[in-house]
Design a protein around this motif. Structure first.
Motif, mmCIF file in Angstrom:
data_model
loop_
_atom_site.group_PDB
_atom_site.id
_atom_site.type_symbol
_atom_site.label_atom_id
_atom_site.label_comp_id
_atom_site.label_asym_id
_atom_site.label_seq_id
_atom_site.Cartn_x
_atom_site.Cartn_y
_atom_site.Cartn_z
ATOM 1 N N PRO A 28 -9.396 38.350 17.051
ATOM 2 C CA PRO A 28 -9.521 39.653 16.366
ATOM 3 C C PRO A 28 -9.831 39.482 14.883
ATOM 4 C CG PRO A 28 -7.623 39.664 17.807
ATOM 5 C CD PRO A 28 -8.128 38.252 17.771
ATOM 6 N N GLY A 29 -9.376 38.364 14.293
ATOM 7 C CA GLY A 29 -9.692 38.091 12.887
ATOM 8 C C GLY A 29 -11.184 37.893 12.701
ATOM 9 N N THR A 45 -24.930 54.074 5.380
ATOM 10 C CA THR A 45 -24.706 55.012 6.485
ATOM 11 C C THR A 45 -23.261 55.504 6.503
ATOM 12 O OG1 THR A 45 -24.166 53.206 7.956
ATOM 13 C CG2 THR A 45 -26.461 53.921 7.934
ATOM 14 N N VAL A 46 -23.075 56.738 6.984
ATOM 15 C CA VAL A 46 -21.742 57.357 7.018
ATOM 16 C C VAL A 46 -20.889 56.688 8.094
ATOM 17 C CG1 VAL A 46 -20.481 59.513 7.443
ATOM 18 C CG2 VAL A 46 -22.627 59.550 6.158
ATOM 19 N N TRP A 47 -21.506 56.395 9.250
ATOM 20 C CA TRP A 47 -20.724 55.861 10.367
ATOM 21 C C TRP A 47 -20.047 54.532 10.037
ATOM 22 C CZ3 TRP A 47 -21.823 51.082 12.280
ATOM 23 C CH2 TRP A 47 -23.095 50.566 12.044
ATOM 24 N N ALA A 48 -20.715 53.716 9.201
ATOM 25 C CA ALA A 48 -20.122 52.422 8.839
ATOM 26 C C ALA A 48 -18.851 52.632 8.019
ATOM 27 C CB ALA A 48 -21.123 51.585 8.056
ATOM 28 N N GLY A 49 -18.893 53.583 7.103
ATOM 29 C CA GLY A 49 -17.718 53.887 6.286
ATOM 30 C C GLY A 49 -16.573 54.406 7.131
ATOM 31 N N VAL A 50 -16.894 55.293 8.085
ATOM 32 C CA VAL A 50 -15.861 55.866 8.972
ATOM 33 C C VAL A 50 -15.252 54.765 9.841
ATOM 34 C CG1 VAL A 50 -15.472 57.449 10.911
ATOM 35 C CG2 VAL A 50 -16.915 58.156 8.991
ATOM 36 N N LEU A 51 -16.121 53.895 10.347
ATOM 37 C CA LEU A 51 -15.661 52.792 11.210
ATOM 38 C C LEU A 51 -14.685 51.876 10.464
ATOM 39 C CD1 LEU A 51 -16.062 51.256 13.959
ATOM 40 C CD2 LEU A 51 -17.771 49.885 12.751
ATOM 41 N N LEU A 58 -5.635 49.970 11.404
ATOM 42 C CA LEU A 58 -5.334 49.389 12.722
ATOM 43 C C LEU A 58 -5.211 47.870 12.629
ATOM 44 C CD1 LEU A 58 -7.674 51.405 15.128
ATOM 45 C CD2 LEU A 58 -5.185 51.538 14.962
ATOM 46 N N MET A 59 -6.091 47.266 11.839
ATOM 47 C CA MET A 59 -6.073 45.813 11.682
ATOM 48 C C MET A 59 -4.763 45.350 11.031
ATOM 49 S SD MET A 59 -8.856 43.449 9.739
ATOM 50 C CE MET A 59 -8.099 43.575 8.144
ATOM 51 N N PHE A 60 -4.306 46.078 10.011
ATOM 52 C CA PHE A 60 -3.073 45.687 9.328
ATOM 53 C C PHE A 60 -1.856 45.863 10.244
ATOM 54 C CE2 PHE A 60 -5.707 45.906 5.558
ATOM 55 C CZ PHE A 60 -5.219 44.849 4.812
#
Lengths: 137, 66
Positions: A28-29, A45-51, A58-60
């Motif tokens: 996952p890292g 792009t907007v989607w990259a920022g939202v992602l 979630l990662m933390f």
């Protein structure tokens, strides 16, 4: 040198903990690094920022969970070393960032220090692990 | 705290890795205990005593009584 020797006090961790570390923490890292690469290449792009905004918390949470599982899988000395390392690292990181933040505020320099907190904690943790583990040799 | 872990292990011809396996700890923990760098918890000390079939005080001794 085996790859897992890079993380002090993990080389002799129980087999199950090592396998778990490789399968559920390292991959996952790498995936997270992949997300960052995608983000860097699609910054407009907007989607990259939202992602990225959705994945970072979630990662933390996932990292915190895996850290607790790893600590629970260790024996008492390894657990003591890791907990002492993270405690010292947290204290020193907070102290250093606060000192720098106050100094910069006094100099009226506008620098956002928050992004440095987690990398600082990890760097301090690694250094503390090396030092504390060495003391038990 | 002093201990006789190394000599007891030697008498039985066990490796550090084998003892670590019996105690369900890492080899590094066995090394640290043998070198006197780490004093085990009471549960681990009891486990060591059971593995060697000796009373705890035959394995560990307080510095002040040594």
């Amino acid at each position: 040198m085996k790859l897992y020797n890079l993380l002090p006090e993990s080389a002799s961790a129980p087999e199950a903990a090592r396998k778990r570390y490789f399968n559920r923490t390292m991959w996952p890292g790498f995936a997270a690094i992949g997300v960052v690469v995608v983000f860097v290449n699609n910054q407009d792009t907007v989607w990259a920022g939202v992602l990225v905004a959705a994945l970072i918390p979630l990662m933390f949470i996932y990292l915190a969970y895996e850290f607790i599982v790893l600590i629970k899988a260790m024996d008492e000395l390894q657990r003591q070393i890791h907990i002492l390392a993270i405690a010292l690292s947290g204290a020193f990181t907070a102290l250093i960032l606060s000192s720098i933040g106050l100094s910069l505020a006094a100099l009226e320099v506008d620098l956002w220090l928050a992004p440095f907190a987690f990398p600082g904690l990890l760097a301090g943790y690694y250094i503390a692990l090396l030092v504390i583990a060495w003391r038990y040799r | 705290m002093n201990n006789h872990l190394k000599s007891l292990r030697g008498q039985r011809g066990w490796s550090q890795a084998h003892l670590a396996e019996l105690l369900e700890v890492s080899r590094q923990t066995v090394i640290s205990i043998e070198n006197g760098k780490y004093d085990p918890s009471l549960p681990l000390a009891f486990k060591i005593a059971r593995v060697f079939e000796q009373p705890i005080e035959a394995i560990f001794e307080d510095d002040s009584t040594a």
